[in-house]
Design an enzyme around this catalytic site. Structure first.
Site, short mmCIF file in Angstrom:
data_model
loop_
_atom_site.label_atom_id
_atom_site.label_comp_id
_atom_site.label_asym_id
_atom_site.label_seq_id
_atom_site.Cartn_x
_atom_site.Cartn_y
_atom_site.Cartn_z
N ILE A 165 -3.61 11.37 10.87
CA ILE A 165 -2.44 11.71 10.07
C ILE A 165 -2.91 12.35 8.76
O ILE A 165 -3.75 11.78 8.05
CB ILE A 165 -1.59 10.46 9.76
CG1 ILE A 165 -1.24 9.70 11.06
CG2 ILE A 165 -0.35 10.85 8.98
CD1 ILE A 165 -0.38 10.48 12.03
N ASN A 225 1.24 -1.96 5.24
CA ASN A 225 0.56 -0.67 5.31
C ASN A 225 -0.78 -0.67 4.58
O ASN A 225 -1.63 0.16 4.86
CB ASN A 225 1.46 0.42 4.72
CG ASN A 225 0.77 1.76 4.66
OD1 ASN A 225 0.60 2.44 5.67
ND2 ASN A 225 0.34 2.16 3.47
N TYR A 269 -13.93 -1.11 10.57
CA TYR A 269 -12.52 -0.71 10.53
C TYR A 269 -11.88 -0.91 11.89
O TYR A 269 -10.77 -1.46 12.00
CB TYR A 269 -12.43 0.75 10.11
CG TYR A 269 -11.02 1.30 10.07
CD1 TYR A 269 -10.10 0.83 9.16
CD2 TYR A 269 -10.63 2.32 10.95
CE1 TYR A 269 -8.80 1.34 9.11
CE2 TYR A 269 -9.36 2.84 10.91
CZ TYR A 269 -8.45 2.35 9.99
OH TYR A 269 -7.17 2.86 9.96
N GLY A 276 0.80 -1.22 0.00
CA GLY A 276 0.00 0.00 0.00
C GLY A 276 0.83 1.26 0.00
O GLY A 276 0.51 2.23 0.69
N SER A 277 1.90 1.27 -0.80
CA SER A 277 2.83 2.40 -0.76
C SER A 277 2.77 3.25 -2.02
O SER A 277 3.69 4.02 -2.32
CB SER A 277 4.26 1.90 -0.53
OG SER A 277 4.59 0.84 -1.42
N ARG A 320 0.75 5.64 -2.37
CA ARG A 320 0.37 6.98 -1.95
C ARG A 320 0.32 7.05 -0.43
O ARG A 320 0.53 6.05 0.26
CB ARG A 320 -1.00 7.36 -2.54
CG ARG A 320 -2.11 6.35 -2.25
CD ARG A 320 -3.41 6.69 -2.96
NE ARG A 320 -4.42 5.65 -2.81
CZ ARG A 320 -5.19 5.48 -1.75
NH1 ARG A 320 -5.06 6.31 -0.72
NH2 ARG A 320 -6.07 4.51 -1.69
N SER A 341 -3.97 1.05 13.95
CA SER A 341 -4.66 2.32 14.13
C SER A 341 -5.11 2.44 15.57
O SER A 341 -5.47 1.44 16.20
CB SER A 341 -5.88 2.41 13.21
OG SER A 341 -6.64 3.58 13.49
N LEU A 390 -3.96 -7.76 -2.68
CA LEU A 390 -3.35 -8.53 -1.60
C LEU A 390 -4.36 -9.36 -0.80
O LEU A 390 -3.97 -10.05 0.14
CB LEU A 390 -2.60 -7.59 -0.65
CG LEU A 390 -1.46 -6.78 -1.26
CD1 LEU A 390 -0.72 -6.00 -0.18
CD2 LEU A 390 -0.50 -7.68 -2.04
#
Length: 275
Positions: A213, A101, A180, A14-15, A17, A167, A75
């Site tokens: 974030i 991530n 989530y 998940g990199s 963005r 998280s 994934l």
């Protein structure tokens, strides 16, 4: 800058963005060769963060002088995960560092939907089952499948570092974002169990649990306050992706040589109870 990870190979899921992209760039700045990942070769375009995954890889490589490859795929599919791992092995030989991530509170309609994919109905009862399954798969199953594909090689070498981005949502109950929160709580517990299994082999497994974030998707998925978008000052501000990346650095270097199975909040002190 000291190249603390010189010669190491890192895969950051998940990199394409957001936080993952900054983590990948930061690891490269420390000397690691990196595999950046997105669901598709152009998933970077979903929030206008880059032209393509290859462009992200090229930018990171040019900035830090390391080798960066782009891999893509869903994934939540075990066969796809194994194919990606095989591709990384063919290019780099092994994976020393796995950063899980990939994830997010993104429902079945995807990140380009209203609220950047956050389900409109997002509680414990009325949320659609399709959204529930999507969110659980996106957060929990991506983590499990990546770890199952990468950890055996680390066990064989008696060395490796796995960090999952959890998280603070997984550390408290609330009326909203329930699926989530459940998925991230499950990720935290999976990583604790994984740490126990990997402990005899000297392989580390830890969690970084961010708070609020600032990323392009964060701003697209909710109202934000300009007075909190500051780099310094009161810790009631928003956090920045580099602050998550530096916590990851802690977990994949000798700074954490006797730390495994832990959940580290990066939230400016927003949560102050045991994790």
């Amino acid at each position: 800058m000291e190249k603390r990870l010189d010669g190491k190979i890192a895969w950051v899921t998940g990199s394409s963005r957001g936080i993952g992209r900054v983590i990948a760039s930061h690891l490269a700045s420390l000397g690691a060769n990196v595999a950046v990942h997105g669901t598709t070769p152009t998933s970077t375009q979903q929030l206008n963060e880059a032209e393509s995954l290859d462009a992200v890889a090229g930018e990171i490589a040019n900035e830090h002088g390391t080798e960066v490859m782009a891999v893509h795929g869903d994934l939540t599919d075990a066969n796809v995960v194994q194919k990606i791992v095989t591709d990384i092995h063919e290019r780099f030989g092994q994976i020393d560092i796995l950063i899980n991530n990939a994830g997010g509170d993104i429902g079945s309609k995807g990140v380009t939907a209203e609220n950047a994919g956050k389900p409109i109905v997002n509680d414990a009862i009325e949320i659609s089952l399709e959204d529930v399954q999507t969110i659980l798969d996106r957060n929990l199953m991506t983590c499990i499948l990546a770890c199952r594909a990468v950890a055996p090689g680390m066990i064989d070498r008696n060395e490796g570092w796995i960090v999952t981005i959890g998280s603070i949502a997984g550390l408290s109950g609330n009326l909203s974002e329930v699926s989530y929160r459940v998925s991230k709580a499950a990720v935290h517990q999976y990583m604790r169990c994984l740490a126990a299994q990997l402990r005899p082999n000297g392989v580390y497994a830890n969690v970084v649990a961010p708070g609020e974030i600032i990323t392009a998707r964060f701003e697209a998925s909710r109202p934000t306050k300009d007075d909190r978008k500051v780099a310094f000052g009161a810790l009631s501000r928003y956090g920045w992706p580099i602050e998550v990346a530096k916590a990851v650095e802690f977990f994949v270097t000798a700074d954490s040589s006797y730390v495994s199975g832990q959940v580290l909040r990066v939230d400016g002190g927003a949560q102050l109870w045991p994790s």
